[in-house]
Design an enzyme around this catalytic site. Structure first.
Site, short mmCIF file in Angstrom:
data_model
loop_
_atom_site.label_atom_id
_atom_site.label_comp_id
_atom_site.label_asym_id
_atom_site.label_seq_id
_atom_site.Cartn_x
_atom_site.Cartn_y
_atom_site.Cartn_z
N ALA A 73 0.85 -1.20 0.00
CA ALA A 73 0.00 0.00 0.00
C ALA A 73 0.88 1.25 0.00
O ALA A 73 0.62 2.22 0.69
CB ALA A 73 -0.94 -0.01 1.21
N GLN B 35 3.35 3.84 -2.69
CA GLN B 35 3.01 4.86 -3.68
C GLN B 35 2.10 4.30 -4.77
O GLN B 35 1.09 4.92 -5.12
CB GLN B 35 4.30 5.39 -4.34
CG GLN B 35 5.23 6.12 -3.39
CD GLN B 35 4.77 7.53 -3.13
OE1 GLN B 35 3.64 7.78 -2.70
NE2 GLN B 35 5.63 8.49 -3.39
N ILE B 36 2.48 3.13 -5.31
CA ILE B 36 1.64 2.56 -6.38
C ILE B 36 0.35 2.00 -5.78
O ILE B 36 -0.75 2.22 -6.32
CB ILE B 36 2.38 1.44 -7.17
CG1 ILE B 36 3.66 1.99 -7.79
CG2 ILE B 36 1.47 0.88 -8.27
CD1 ILE B 36 4.48 0.96 -8.55
N ARG C 98 13.46 1.32 -6.45
CA ARG C 98 14.88 1.70 -6.52
C ARG C 98 15.09 3.19 -6.22
O ARG C 98 14.15 3.97 -6.26
CB ARG C 98 15.48 1.34 -7.88
CG ARG C 98 14.73 1.81 -9.07
CD ARG C 98 15.36 1.22 -10.31
NE ARG C 98 14.57 1.57 -11.47
CZ ARG C 98 15.07 1.87 -12.64
NH1 ARG C 98 16.38 1.88 -12.82
NH2 ARG C 98 14.28 2.17 -13.65
N ARG D 197 17.06 -1.93 -11.51
CA ARG D 197 15.95 -2.76 -10.99
C ARG D 197 16.50 -4.06 -10.42
O ARG D 197 15.99 -4.59 -9.44
CB ARG D 197 14.96 -3.08 -12.12
CG ARG D 197 14.24 -1.85 -12.67
CD ARG D 197 13.34 -2.23 -13.83
NE ARG D 197 12.66 -1.08 -14.40
CZ ARG D 197 13.14 -0.34 -15.39
NH1 ARG D 197 14.31 -0.62 -15.92
NH2 ARG D 197 12.44 0.69 -15.86
N ILE E 10 3.71 -6.24 -9.98
CA ILE E 10 4.39 -5.01 -10.43
C ILE E 10 5.80 -4.91 -9.82
O ILE E 10 6.68 -4.23 -10.33
CB ILE E 10 3.57 -3.74 -10.05
CG1 ILE E 10 2.13 -3.84 -10.58
CG2 ILE E 10 4.24 -2.49 -10.58
CD1 ILE E 10 1.28 -2.57 -10.37
N THR E 11 6.01 -5.63 -8.73
CA THR E 11 7.29 -5.54 -8.01
C THR E 11 8.48 -5.86 -8.93
O THR E 11 8.43 -6.82 -9.71
CB THR E 11 7.27 -6.50 -6.80
OG1 THR E 11 6.18 -6.15 -5.96
CG2 THR E 11 8.57 -6.43 -6.00
N ASN E 12 9.53 -5.08 -8.82
CA ASN E 12 10.74 -5.25 -9.64
C ASN E 12 11.79 -6.13 -8.95
O ASN E 12 11.78 -6.22 -7.71
CB ASN E 12 11.37 -3.88 -9.89
CG ASN E 12 10.83 -3.24 -11.16
OD1 ASN E 12 10.60 -3.90 -12.16
ND2 ASN E 12 10.65 -1.92 -11.11
N HIS F 24 11.42 -6.08 -18.82
CA HIS F 24 11.27 -4.70 -18.35
C HIS F 24 12.62 -4.20 -17.82
O HIS F 24 12.80 -3.96 -16.65
CB HIS F 24 10.21 -4.66 -17.25
CG HIS F 24 9.95 -3.29 -16.72
ND1 HIS F 24 9.51 -2.26 -17.51
CD2 HIS F 24 10.05 -2.78 -15.47
CE1 HIS F 24 9.35 -1.19 -16.76
NE2 HIS F 24 9.69 -1.46 -15.52
P1 A3D Z 1 6.70 1.84 -2.07
O1 A3D Z 1 6.01 3.14 -2.07
O2 A3D Z 1 7.96 1.70 -1.29
O3 A3D Z 1 5.64 0.72 -1.62
C1 A3D Z 1 6.00 -0.60 -1.37
C2 A3D Z 1 5.20 -1.06 -0.15
O4 A3D Z 1 5.47 -2.45 0.04
C3 A3D Z 1 5.56 -0.33 1.14
O5 A3D Z 1 4.42 0.31 1.67
C4 A3D Z 1 6.08 -1.44 2.06
O6 A3D Z 1 5.72 -1.27 3.42
C5 A3D Z 1 5.39 -2.65 1.45
N1 A3D Z 1 6.03 -3.92 1.79
C6 A3D Z 1 7.36 -4.21 1.92
N2 A3D Z 1 7.52 -5.49 2.25
C7 A3D Z 1 6.27 -6.05 2.30
C8 A3D Z 1 5.78 -7.35 2.61
N3 A3D Z 1 6.61 -8.35 2.91
N4 A3D Z 1 4.44 -7.55 2.56
C9 A3D Z 1 3.60 -6.54 2.26
N5 A3D Z 1 4.00 -5.29 1.98
C10 A3D Z 1 5.32 -5.04 2.01
O7 A3D Z 1 7.06 1.40 -3.58
P2 A3D Z 1 6.20 1.68 -4.92
O8 A3D Z 1 4.76 1.47 -4.65
O9 A3D Z 1 6.66 2.95 -5.53
O10 A3D Z 1 6.78 0.50 -5.85
C11 A3D Z 1 6.48 -0.83 -5.54
C12 A3D Z 1 7.27 -1.79 -6.43
O11 A3D Z 1 6.88 -1.60 -7.80
C13 A3D Z 1 8.79 -1.62 -6.40
O12 A3D Z 1 9.42 -2.89 -6.38
C14 A3D Z 1 9.10 -0.89 -7.71
O13 A3D Z 1 10.40 -1.13 -8.16
C15 A3D Z 1 8.06 -1.52 -8.61
N6 A3D Z 1 7.75 -0.77 -9.83
C16 A3D Z 1 7.59 -1.50 -10.97
C17 A3D Z 1 7.30 -0.87 -12.15
C18 A3D Z 1 7.11 -1.67 -13.40
O14 A3D Z 1 6.86 -1.12 -14.44
C19 A3D Z 1 7.25 -3.10 -13.36
C20 A3D Z 1 7.16 0.54 -12.19
C21 A3D Z 1 7.32 1.24 -11.02
C22 A3D Z 1 7.62 0.57 -9.82
#
Ligand code: A3D
Length: 320
Positions: A11, A13-14, A83, A89, A119-121, A176
């Site tokens: 929960a 940013q994404i 990252r 990534r 979506i996780t990288n 990706h």
């Molecule tokens: P962020 O805002 O850090 O959110 C990630 C959330 O995951 C945080 O709230 C953490 O508390 C939570 N978390 C960590 N460990 C666990 C767990 N074991 N169980 C449940 N929740 C947990 O990151 P974001 O939302 O910006 O990005 C999330 C992921 O998407 C990252 O790995 C990015 O690299 C990836 N991402 C992928 C793309 C693609 O196009 C594939 C684009 C942008 C980001």
């Protein structure tokens, strides 16, 4: 008919943006799950309080216990770490692989019939690992990357041509990573392929090459600007388009990281290819022909993904 249930694992940013978009589009009731206590509950309540203003009906709840995702129709996974500037990534693999293991167990126990979007990288390796950990059938789990990469390319093209983004289609395949494969021959403005538009003088080959390169590095461009995380608006919008195609059986043709069993000469990997997403999940893989250059780019991208899978197997023996 009962509303669909959408579980968002992560929960951050994404995840928060996904919840908001799912509400605005009335895709169903939303459960936000995160290990950061209070965050999924707080974001859920905040979005629920926006619903009377925007006029949408959906329930939002937050949880830190996997029981909350029970019976979900769609699950979107963003749990893990994003990252920071200077990181690739692939640097995330150690931490996020462990996260995929716990997420996979949660899905296996509480929502084995869900359609799952990862979506996780690093995306292509994490979706592969999540399938192994969760035991989901290959047609019920996909990775989000191609819709985002194509959207970035479409934005750059529409901006260059000064036309509506709606009339620009783009085709980005492969893994990706920075060696993803934007296919200019299959990218068009209102059906006219990009090489023809170069001939018509709409742009130059140099500018087109620069847009291809900017697309490949599109994620890094945002990371460098934000400094504290990675892109989230466009990634969330892209995953919501995939979820909507499944929930409403739209059968959209979208580039996604899908499990291949012989298509494109690949067996047992998740690679970005065009697929049809409908009520049955991944309903079809669209195989396009490559010319020699495109094939070389695709093979290079596939080799990078294979390298990541080997790294995963090295970290977690259960995956070997
Ligand atoms: P962020 O805002 O850090 O959110 C990630 C959330 O995951 C945080 O709230 C953490 O508390 C939570 N978390 C960590 N460990 C666990 C767990 N074991 N169980 C449940 N929740 C947990 O990151 P974001 O939302 O910006 O990005 C999330 C992921 O998407 C990252 O790995 C990015 O690299 C990836 N991402 C992928 C793309 C693609 O196009 C594939 C684009 C942008 C980001």
């Amino acid at each position: 008919m009962a509303r669909s249930k959408i579980a968002l694992i992560g929960a951050g940013q994404i995840g928060g943006t996904l919840a908001h978009l799912a509400g605005l589009k009335e895709l169903g009731d939303v459960v936000l799950f995160d290990i950061a206590d209070g965050v999924p509950q707080g974001k859920g309540l905040d979005i629920a309080e926006s619903a009377p203003v925007d006029g949408f009906d959906a329930k939002f709840s937050g949880a830190s216990d996997y029981a909350a995702i029970e019976g979900a129709d769609v699950i979107i996974v963003t749990a893990g770490v994003p990252r920071k500037p200077g990181m690739s990534r692939d640097d995330l693999i150690g931490i996020n692989l462990k996260v995929m293991e716990s997420v996979g167990q949660g899905i296996k126990q509480y929502a084995p019939n869900a359609f799952v979007i990862c979506i996780t990288n690093p995306l292509d390796a994490m979706v592969w690992a999540l399938q192994k950990f969760s035991g989901l059938p290959a047609n019920k789990i996909v990775g989000m990357a191609g819709v985002l990469d194509s959207a970035r390319f479409r934005h750059f093209l529409a901006d260059e041509f000064k036309v509506s983004v709606e009339d620009v289609t783009a085709f980005v395949l492969g893994g990706h990573g920075d060696d993803m494969v934007p296919l200019v021959r299959y990218s068009t403005v209102a059906g006219v392929p990009l090489p023809d538009l170069v001939k018509l003088g709409w742009t130059t080959q140099e500018k087109l090459d620069a847009m291809v390169e900017r697309t490949r590095k599109g994620g890094g461009e945002i990371v460098n600007l934000l400094k504290t995380g990675s892109a989230f608006y466009a990634p969330a919008a892209s995953a919501i388009a995939m979820a909507e195609s499944y929930l409403r059986d739209k059968k959209r043709v979208l580039p996604c990281a899908a499990h291949l069993s012989g298509q494109y000469g690949i067996d047992g990997l998740f690679i970005g290819v065009p697929i049809v997403i409908g009520a049955a999940g991944v309903e079809r893989v669209l195989e396009v022909e490559f010319n020699a250059d495109e094939k070389a780019m695709f093979d290079k991208s596939v080799a990078s993904v294979k390298g990541l899978i080997e790294a995963c197997k090295g970290i977690n023996g259960a995956l070997a």
